[in-house]
Write a protein that holds these residues in place. Sequence first.
Motif, mmCIF file in Angstrom:
data_model
loop_
_atom_site.group_PDB
_atom_site.id
_atom_site.type_symbol
_atom_site.label_atom_id
_atom_site.label_comp_id
_atom_site.label_asym_id
_atom_site.label_seq_id
_atom_site.Cartn_x
_atom_site.Cartn_y
_atom_site.Cartn_z
ATOM 1 N N GLY A 1 -4.427 0.194 -6.541
ATOM 2 C CA GLY A 1 -4.294 0.607 -7.932
ATOM 3 C C GLY A 1 -5.405 0.093 -8.817
ATOM 4 O O GLY A 1 -5.375 0.281 -10.043
ATOM 5 N N TYR A 2 -6.410 -0.513 -8.219
ATOM 6 C CA TYR A 2 -7.454 -1.238 -8.942
ATOM 7 C C TYR A 2 -8.252 -0.345 -9.898
ATOM 8 O O TYR A 2 -8.580 -0.753 -11.018
ATOM 9 C CB TYR A 2 -8.401 -1.891 -7.936
ATOM 10 N N GLY A 3 -8.594 0.862 -9.487
ATOM 11 C CA GLY A 3 -9.542 1.663 -10.257
ATOM 12 C C GLY A 3 -8.944 2.625 -11.263
ATOM 13 O O GLY A 3 -9.687 3.344 -11.947
ATOM 14 N N TYR A 4 -7.642 2.672 -11.400
ATOM 15 C CA TYR A 4 -7.017 3.646 -12.297
ATOM 16 C C TYR A 4 -7.180 3.235 -13.759
ATOM 17 O O TYR A 4 -6.825 2.121 -14.144
ATOM 18 C CB TYR A 4 -5.528 3.777 -11.987
ATOM 19 N N THR A 5 -7.698 4.154 -14.559
ATOM 20 C CA THR A 5 -7.846 3.905 -15.993
ATOM 21 C C THR A 5 -7.716 5.216 -16.751
ATOM 22 O O THR A 5 -8.203 6.259 -16.304
ATOM 23 C CB THR A 5 -9.188 3.237 -16.324
ATOM 24 N N ALA A 6 -7.053 5.158 -17.889
ATOM 25 C CA ALA A 6 -6.867 6.351 -18.718
ATOM 26 C C ALA A 6 -7.649 6.283 -20.014
ATOM 27 O O ALA A 6 -7.575 7.188 -20.845
ATOM 28 C CB ALA A 6 -5.376 6.543 -19.023
ATOM 29 N N ASP A 7 -8.423 5.204 -20.193
ATOM 30 C CA ASP A 7 -9.151 5.029 -21.447
ATOM 31 C C ASP A 7 -10.608 4.626 -21.213
ATOM 32 O O ASP A 7 -11.184 3.859 -21.974
ATOM 33 C CB ASP A 7 -8.461 3.999 -22.331
ATOM 34 N N GLY A 8 -11.193 5.198 -20.166
ATOM 35 C CA GLY A 8 -12.617 4.959 -19.923
ATOM 36 C C GLY A 8 -12.954 3.559 -19.473
ATOM 37 O O GLY A 8 -14.090 3.122 -19.647
ATOM 38 N N GLY A 9 -11.995 2.846 -18.903
ATOM 39 C CA GLY A 9 -12.274 1.518 -18.378
ATOM 40 C C GLY A 9 -11.891 0.377 -19.300
ATOM 41 O O GLY A 9 -12.145 -0.788 -18.982
ATOM 42 N N LYS A 10 -11.263 0.674 -20.419
ATOM 43 C CA LYS A 10 -10.829 -0.402 -21.321
ATOM 44 C C LYS A 10 -9.641 -1.163 -20.720
ATOM 45 O O LYS A 10 -9.558 -2.384 -20.837
ATOM 46 C CB LYS A 10 -10.457 0.173 -22.686
ATOM 47 N N THR A 11 -8.739 -0.412 -20.104
ATOM 48 C CA THR A 11 -7.577 -1.037 -19.469
ATOM 49 C C THR A 11 -7.362 -0.427 -18.093
ATOM 50 O O THR A 11 -7.713 0.741 -17.850
ATOM 51 C CB THR A 11 -6.300 -0.850 -20.308
ATOM 52 N N PHE A 12 -6.764 -1.210 -17.201
ATOM 53 C CA PHE A 12 -6.467 -0.784 -15.842
ATOM 54 C C PHE A 12 -5.010 -1.155 -15.556
ATOM 55 O O PHE A 12 -4.720 -2.255 -15.062
ATOM 56 C CB PHE A 12 -7.404 -1.457 -14.846
ATOM 57 N N PRO A 13 -4.083 -0.270 -15.865
ATOM 58 C CA PRO A 13 -2.660 -0.630 -15.880
ATOM 59 C C PRO A 13 -2.060 -0.990 -14.529
ATOM 60 O O PRO A 13 -0.993 -1.607 -14.490
ATOM 61 C CB PRO A 13 -1.988 0.617 -16.458
ATOM 62 N N PHE A 14 -2.712 -0.611 -13.445
ATOM 63 C CA PHE A 14 -2.108 -0.869 -12.142
ATOM 64 C C PHE A 14 -2.831 -1.955 -11.340
ATOM 65 O O PHE A 14 -2.467 -2.217 -10.194
ATOM 66 C CB PHE A 14 -2.057 0.432 -11.326
ATOM 67 N N ARG A 15 -3.831 -2.582 -11.920
ATOM 68 C CA ARG A 15 -4.553 -3.630 -11.206
ATOM 69 C C ARG A 15 -3.631 -4.793 -10.853
ATOM 70 O O ARG A 15 -2.855 -5.261 -11.674
ATOM 71 C CB ARG A 15 -5.730 -4.142 -12.043
ATOM 72 N N GLY A 16 -3.763 -5.235 -9.620
ATOM 73 C CA GLY A 16 -2.968 -6.357 -9.158
ATOM 74 C C GLY A 16 -1.542 -6.018 -8.769
ATOM 75 O O GLY A 16 -0.806 -6.881 -8.281
ATOM 76 N N LYS A 17 -1.153 -4.762 -8.949
ATOM 77 C CA LYS A 17 0.234 -4.375 -8.686
ATOM 78 C C LYS A 17 0.406 -3.593 -7.382
ATOM 79 O O LYS A 17 1.537 -3.237 -7.027
ATOM 80 C CB LYS A 17 0.757 -3.527 -9.852
ATOM 81 N N ALA A 18 -0.693 -3.320 -6.689
ATOM 82 C CA ALA A 18 -0.588 -2.478 -5.484
ATOM 83 C C ALA A 18 -1.412 -3.050 -4.333
ATOM 84 O O ALA A 18 -1.930 -2.308 -3.510
ATOM 85 C CB ALA A 18 -1.038 -1.059 -5.805
ATOM 86 N N VAL A 19 -1.514 -4.369 -4.255
ATOM 87 C CA VAL A 19 -2.234 -5.008 -3.159
ATOM 88 C C VAL A 19 -1.424 -4.844 -1.877
ATOM 89 O O VAL A 19 -0.216 -5.115 -1.853
ATOM 90 C CB VAL A 19 -2.467 -6.499 -3.450
ATOM 91 N N GLY A 20 -2.092 -4.367 -0.832
ATOM 92 C CA GLY A 20 -1.429 -4.221 0.463
ATOM 93 C C GLY A 20 -0.511 -3.032 0.576
ATOM 94 O O GLY A 20 0.260 -2.932 1.544
ATOM 95 N N MET A 21 -0.566 -2.109 -0.370
ATOM 96 C CA MET A 21 0.379 -0.985 -0.369
ATOM 97 C C MET A 21 -0.143 0.259 0.346
ATOM 98 O O MET A 21 0.529 1.301 0.340
ATOM 99 C CB MET A 21 0.781 -0.630 -1.800
ATOM 100 N N MET A 22 -1.332 0.204 0.961
ATOM 101 C CA MET A 22 -1.808 1.349 1.729
ATOM 102 C C MET A 22 -1.082 1.357 3.075
ATOM 103 O O MET A 22 -1.252 0.455 3.882
ATOM 104 C CB MET A 22 -3.317 1.279 1.961
ATOM 105 N N PRO A 23 -0.254 2.361 3.342
ATOM 106 C CA PRO A 23 0.509 2.366 4.587
ATOM 107 C C PRO A 23 -0.275 2.964 5.755
ATOM 108 O O PRO A 23 -1.296 3.626 5.573
ATOM 109 C CB PRO A 23 1.718 3.242 4.255
ATOM 110 N N THR A 24 0.232 2.730 6.946
ATOM 111 C CA THR A 24 -0.271 3.406 8.131
ATOM 112 C C THR A 24 0.601 4.629 8.394
ATOM 113 O O THR A 24 1.739 4.725 7.912
ATOM 114 C CB THR A 24 -0.229 2.491 9.363
ATOM 115 N N LEU A 25 0.095 5.553 9.178
ATOM 116 C CA LEU A 25 0.893 6.728 9.533
ATOM 117 C C LEU A 25 2.172 6.328 10.278
ATOM 118 O O LEU A 25 3.250 6.851 9.960
ATOM 119 C CB LEU A 25 0.055 7.710 10.342
ATOM 120 N N PRO A 26 2.110 5.414 11.260
ATOM 121 C CA PRO A 26 3.364 4.993 11.904
ATOM 122 C C PRO A 26 4.372 4.390 10.928
ATOM 123 O O PRO A 26 5.583 4.580 11.095
ATOM 124 C CB PRO A 26 2.896 3.964 12.942
ATOM 125 N N GLU A 27 3.896 3.688 9.902
ATOM 126 C CA GLU A 27 4.817 3.138 8.912
ATOM 127 C C GLU A 27 5.527 4.250 8.143
ATOM 128 O O GLU A 27 6.724 4.145 7.836
ATOM 129 C CB GLU A 27 4.067 2.218 7.948
#
Length: 327
Positions: free
Chosen positions: A132-158
């Motif tokens: 969630g690190y790169g998501y921004t709706a205001d041109g980079g002023k804020t990043f609302p999801f930073r730090g909230k999605a570490v390790g959340m990329m799943p594998t296909l078997p998962e």
Amino acid sequence: MGRKLRFGAAITIAVAAGIYINNTSLLAPHRGGKPVLLAHRGIAQRFDERDLKNDTCTAARMLPPSHDYLENTLRSMRASFEAGADMVELDVHPTTDGEFAVFHDWTVDCRTDGHGVTREQSMAKLKTLDIGYGYTADGGKTFPFRGKAVGMMPTLPEVLAAFPDRQLLVNVKSRDAGEGQKLAAVLNALPAARRHAIMVYGGDEPVDMVRRLTPDVRTISRAAIRSCLIGYIGYGWTGLVPAACNNAMVLVPINVAPWLWGWPDRFLNRMADANSAVFVLGPYSGGEFSTGIDTPELLARLPQGYSGGIWTNEIEAIAEIAGKGKD
């Protein structure tokens, strides 16, 4: 001469009547039930879709968020099914340590705090990233999801383990036939009943490989979509179904649908007889086949009582209108 003209006219009328009877949807059995809803990328953050290019970082042009779900995560997929989805689409990439990562982008630079081509990384490394690190709706002023999605990329078997009885659409992002071979090996290790609930689409070469090695999995590629639809428009009036439409996921842009012989019911019946599933997309205008039925106006363009598939990026809204939302 007059008799010949009358005979010719009679033959023409008879042929036209035969074609009409063979193709009119009015005389075709109607398959009842509600439409089958496919949630593209699950519940995801929407973005400004104007002037998109292949390398556009869509996370950097996110619209103001109305929820905190991120695409291609188990949480997003679970919420999609709960919202009324019958099927969820997900994107995969092979990794250097033999896994399949579930992630959309060709590189990790846009959405995550990592760098480089997704398929050139190990799954162990990808599991450390903040997706969630790169998501921004205001041109980079804020990043609302930073730090909230570490390790959340799943594998296909998962994903397969988390949703053992759910329908899934797997998108292969490359044109690497070897990736299709690897994916076929994963699919062939599943029970036959599980494979029947999975479809695969993407690049021509990997999808062709999956189609050959895993023949009971329905597939579609960009070339196959064109071959199926163009062939059917050309000679579908005969009742014949092009080979590309057999055992397939048939993607139909809503502005192309009226050109299909027997649309909707006779066409749906013919595709079902060919063991194929039909999903209607948003209008096709020469770009990618990824726009969805995302507004009430587009949904209203479908025939009344339509019971085929619908591809949408707005599963919550469309499910509610279609009568499949949360109770």
